[in-house]
Enzyme design. Structure first.
Site, PDB file in Angstrom:
ATOM      1  N   GLU A 257       7.917  -4.186  -5.207  1.00 47.68           N
ATOM      2  CA  GLU A 257       7.989  -3.155  -4.176  1.00 47.68           C
ATOM      3  C   GLU A 257       6.968  -3.410  -3.071  1.00 47.68           C
ATOM      4  O   GLU A 257       7.242  -3.175  -1.890  1.00 47.68           O
ATOM      5  CB  GLU A 257       7.776  -1.780  -4.801  1.00 47.68           C
ATOM      6  CG  GLU A 257       8.231  -0.648  -3.916  1.00 47.68           C
ATOM      7  CD  GLU A 257       8.419   0.653  -4.675  1.00 47.68           C
ATOM      8  OE1 GLU A 257       8.233   1.711  -4.057  1.00 47.68           O
ATOM      9  OE2 GLU A 257       8.757   0.611  -5.878  1.00 47.68           O
TER      10      GLU A 257
ATOM     11  N   GLU B 172       6.032  11.272  -8.584  1.00 49.53           N
ATOM     12  CA  GLU B 172       5.157  10.720  -7.554  1.00 49.53           C
ATOM     13  C   GLU B 172       5.318  11.485  -6.242  1.00 49.53           C
ATOM     14  O   GLU B 172       4.334  11.846  -5.584  1.00 49.53           O
ATOM     15  CB  GLU B 172       5.481   9.235  -7.337  1.00 49.53           C
ATOM     16  CG  GLU B 172       4.634   8.566  -6.269  1.00 49.53           C
ATOM     17  CD  GLU B 172       5.041   7.120  -6.033  1.00 49.53           C
ATOM     18  OE1 GLU B 172       4.497   6.515  -5.090  1.00 49.53           O
ATOM     19  OE2 GLU B 172       5.903   6.603  -6.763  1.00 49.53           O
TER      20      GLU B 172
ATOM     21  N   LYS C  14      -2.348   9.734 -10.420  1.00 51.90           N
ATOM     22  CA  LYS C  14      -1.728   8.699  -9.596  1.00 51.90           C
ATOM     23  C   LYS C  14      -2.801   8.016  -8.778  1.00 51.90           C
ATOM     24  O   LYS C  14      -3.792   8.633  -8.373  1.00 51.90           O
ATOM     25  CB  LYS C  14      -0.689   9.315  -8.641  1.00 51.90           C
ATOM     26  CG  LYS C  14      -0.113   8.322  -7.639  1.00 51.90           C
ATOM     27  CD  LYS C  14       0.719   8.986  -6.566  1.00 51.90           C
ATOM     28  CE  LYS C  14       1.143   7.942  -5.530  1.00 51.90           C
ATOM     29  NZ  LYS C  14       1.968   8.525  -4.446  1.00 51.90           N
TER      30      LYS C  14
ATOM     31  N   LYS D 121       7.572  -4.100   1.096  1.00 48.18           N
ATOM     32  CA  LYS D 121       6.890  -3.432   2.199  1.00 48.18           C
ATOM     33  C   LYS D 121       6.215  -4.434   3.138  1.00 48.18           C
ATOM     34  O   LYS D 121       6.165  -4.211   4.353  1.00 48.18           O
ATOM     35  CB  LYS D 121       5.877  -2.436   1.647  1.00 48.18           C
ATOM     36  CG  LYS D 121       6.525  -1.270   0.922  1.00 48.18           C
ATOM     37  CD  LYS D 121       5.506  -0.365   0.258  1.00 48.18           C
ATOM     38  CE  LYS D 121       6.183   0.792  -0.448  1.00 48.18           C
ATOM     39  NZ  LYS D 121       5.229   1.663  -1.180  1.00 48.18           N
TER      40      LYS D 121
ATOM     41  N   GLU E 201       5.435   6.942   8.462  1.00 42.52           N
ATOM     42  CA  GLU E 201       4.894   8.216   7.973  1.00 42.52           C
ATOM     43  C   GLU E 201       3.994   8.909   8.987  1.00 42.52           C
ATOM     44  O   GLU E 201       3.004   8.341   9.450  1.00 42.52           O
ATOM     45  CB  GLU E 201       4.103   7.980   6.683  1.00 42.52           C
ATOM     46  CG  GLU E 201       3.568   9.243   6.045  1.00 42.52           C
ATOM     47  CD  GLU E 201       2.860   8.983   4.739  1.00 42.52           C
ATOM     48  OE1 GLU E 201       2.335   9.936   4.151  1.00 42.52           O
ATOM     49  OE2 GLU E 201       2.823   7.810   4.295  1.00 42.52           O
TER      50      GLU E 201
END
Length: 470
Positions: free
Chosen positions: A457, A323, A229, A461, A279
């Site tokens: 996506e 993921e 990834k 964001k 986060e």
């Protein structure tokens, strides 16, 4: 919920390892000048209860002439600071350890008369890459690692509102405390957040065609086994119709994203890095550590039923599951060598105003009382903003992205004299100066990623801050 034990494992994580660095490569600057390795100057802090005074955090940071910081957590702690009684900067692969050692020397002689909640702290952050160039646009003034102990702090929590002044003598601290008590009384009360300055023009760092090429390059490396990834990002430069009031923008972000962090780091050069990241990288109190895996996203629905459908697709998606699992597993691998016990909770959906994420809370009990910077170094970057394996992902990011990440997606937060502290991941963020701002957003690329879907996506964001500018 899953519990694991770190007993009997190697105690030194691969990316948490630090080595000694000579004290001549960077400086610790204080009010009196530059601190040498043997400098034992003392700092004194005094705190005062502001009782129920309605202090305007925005008014305190409303300046380009001094360093200013603002920090707020979803749990309710809010801190704003101005000026710098001491500044610590560092560069290179040992920057985390260099900051810690220099801060230890400053904090070792600091005397604080006040409650723990109002204690002096060092605020700042790190660049994403070790080889960060502080002259690269738009990151002028932002070193590879930079922290300040503010001259004044206003702290608001469940324990009340406190003013703290820090100086190099008790008399200077008392004088600063008195002067700022008077200044706060004269400042305007909390003001409405108003509306955004308006958008005049935008310029992308990456066109849709370039993005497709970048994603396909990453997919080739995934297919041949070099990568599992990688997170690729974009920058969006925005010309505004008027100068941006960053403090007011943060207040609008607070109302829109009350369950996110909020931060502001501004320097005398006039550039301000700010954001509302969802986060947490790490929080440490004593031997207790809290972190999380946050990866995989979907839009919010216009109805509760549509919203639930998006959330169900997050849980059911094989791509998102892989993921997210990579992020959680990486955090486990980095924390286990340092932990006596590790607890991984069940996955859940974190719902924000315009987007929702898959989240796994992770707690740990450390095997010893370590510094939060040691934990931040061990965890940065998580696969949520870097990739797997880390070294190959970093190389791919450097070779592929057409802009300087700077402090984007890197640790931003604070620590204190005991090595406790909290750091968020600097995403959903931008760098502002006057009527210009550069925004950043990225997305994880795995084996079955589609370039068009990933593009959409990323745009979702970018909206987290872009919508507040209109």
């Amino acid at each position: 919920m899953e519990r694991t034990s770190g007993e009997g494992r190697n105690r030194e994580p691969e990316r948490g390892r630090v080595t000694a660095e000579t004290d001549t490569e960077t400086d610790t600057r204080t009010e009196g000048g530059t601190e040498s390795a043997g400098d034992t100057r003392e700092l004194v802090a005094r705190s005062r209860d502001l009782e129920d005074e309605d202090v305007s955090f925005g008014a305190i940071v409303d300046t380009d002439a001094e360093t200013r910081i603002q920090w707020a957590t979803p749990a309710g702690l809010e801190v704003v600071g101005r000026g710098a009684v001491a500044e610590i900067t560092a560069a290179g692969p040992d920057r985390f350890d260099t900051v810690r050692r220099r801060a230890d020397r400053l904090f070792a002689t600091l005397e604080h008369d006040g409650p723990a909640v109002a204690r002096p702290r060092a605020f700042g952050g790190f660049a994403f890459h070790d080889e960060h160039d502080p002259a690269a646009d738009p990151w002028t003034g932002f070193d590879a690692a930079s922290f300040v102990i503010p001259e004044i702090l206003v702290v608001r929590s469940d324990d009340g509102t406190w003013l703290t002044a820090v100086a190099e003598s008790a008399d200077a601290a008392e004088d600063r405390l008195e002067r700022w008590t008077d200044r706060l009384a004269e400042m305007p009360a909390m003001r409405p957040s108003g509306s955004g300055p308006g958008i005049a023009d935008t310029r992308r760092s990456t066109s849709p065609g370039e993005w497709t090429d970048q994603v396909e390059t990453a997919l080739e490396r995934i297919a041949d086994g070099r990568l599992t990834k990688v997170v690729l990002a974009q920058a969006l430069s925005v010309d505004l119709a008027a100068d941006l009031d960053v403090a007011a923008a943060l207040e609008r972000l607070r109302r829109r994203y009350p369950n996110c962090y909020r931060f502001l780091v501004g320097h005398e050069v006039g550039r301000t890095f700010f954001g509302a990241p969802p986060e947490r990288l790490v929080a440490k109190t004593g031997t207790r550590v809290e972190t999380e895996a946050l990866a995989g996203s979907a839009p919010r629905g216009e109805t509760p039923e549509e919203d639930d459908e998006h959330a169900e697709r997050l849980f059911d998606s094989d791509k998102v599951g892989r993921e997210h699992g990579l992020v959680a597993e990486s955090i486990r691998e980095q924390l286990e060598p340092l932990a006596r016990e590790l607890t991984i909770a069940d996955r859940e959906v974190r719902k924000l105003a315009t987007i929702q994420h898959l989240r796994t809370p992770i707690d740990a009990e450390l095997d010893a009382d370590r510094h939060v910077l040691e934990l931040a170094e061990a965890l940065h970057p998580t696969p949520a903003v870097g990739g797997v394996p880390p070294a190959t992902a970093w190389e791919t990011i450097r070779e592929t992205e057409s802009f300087a990440r700077g402090w984007y997606a890197a640790p931003v937060g604070w620590f204190d004299a005991h090595g406790d502290g909290e750091f968020a991941v600097g995403i959903r963020s931008g760098v502002a100066r006057g009527d210009e701002i550069t925004l950043f957003a990225g997305n994880g690329i795995v084996a079955d990623s589609d370039p068009d879907d990933e593009w959409e996506e990323v745009q979702l964001k970018l909206r987290s801050i872009l919508d507040e500018l209109r």
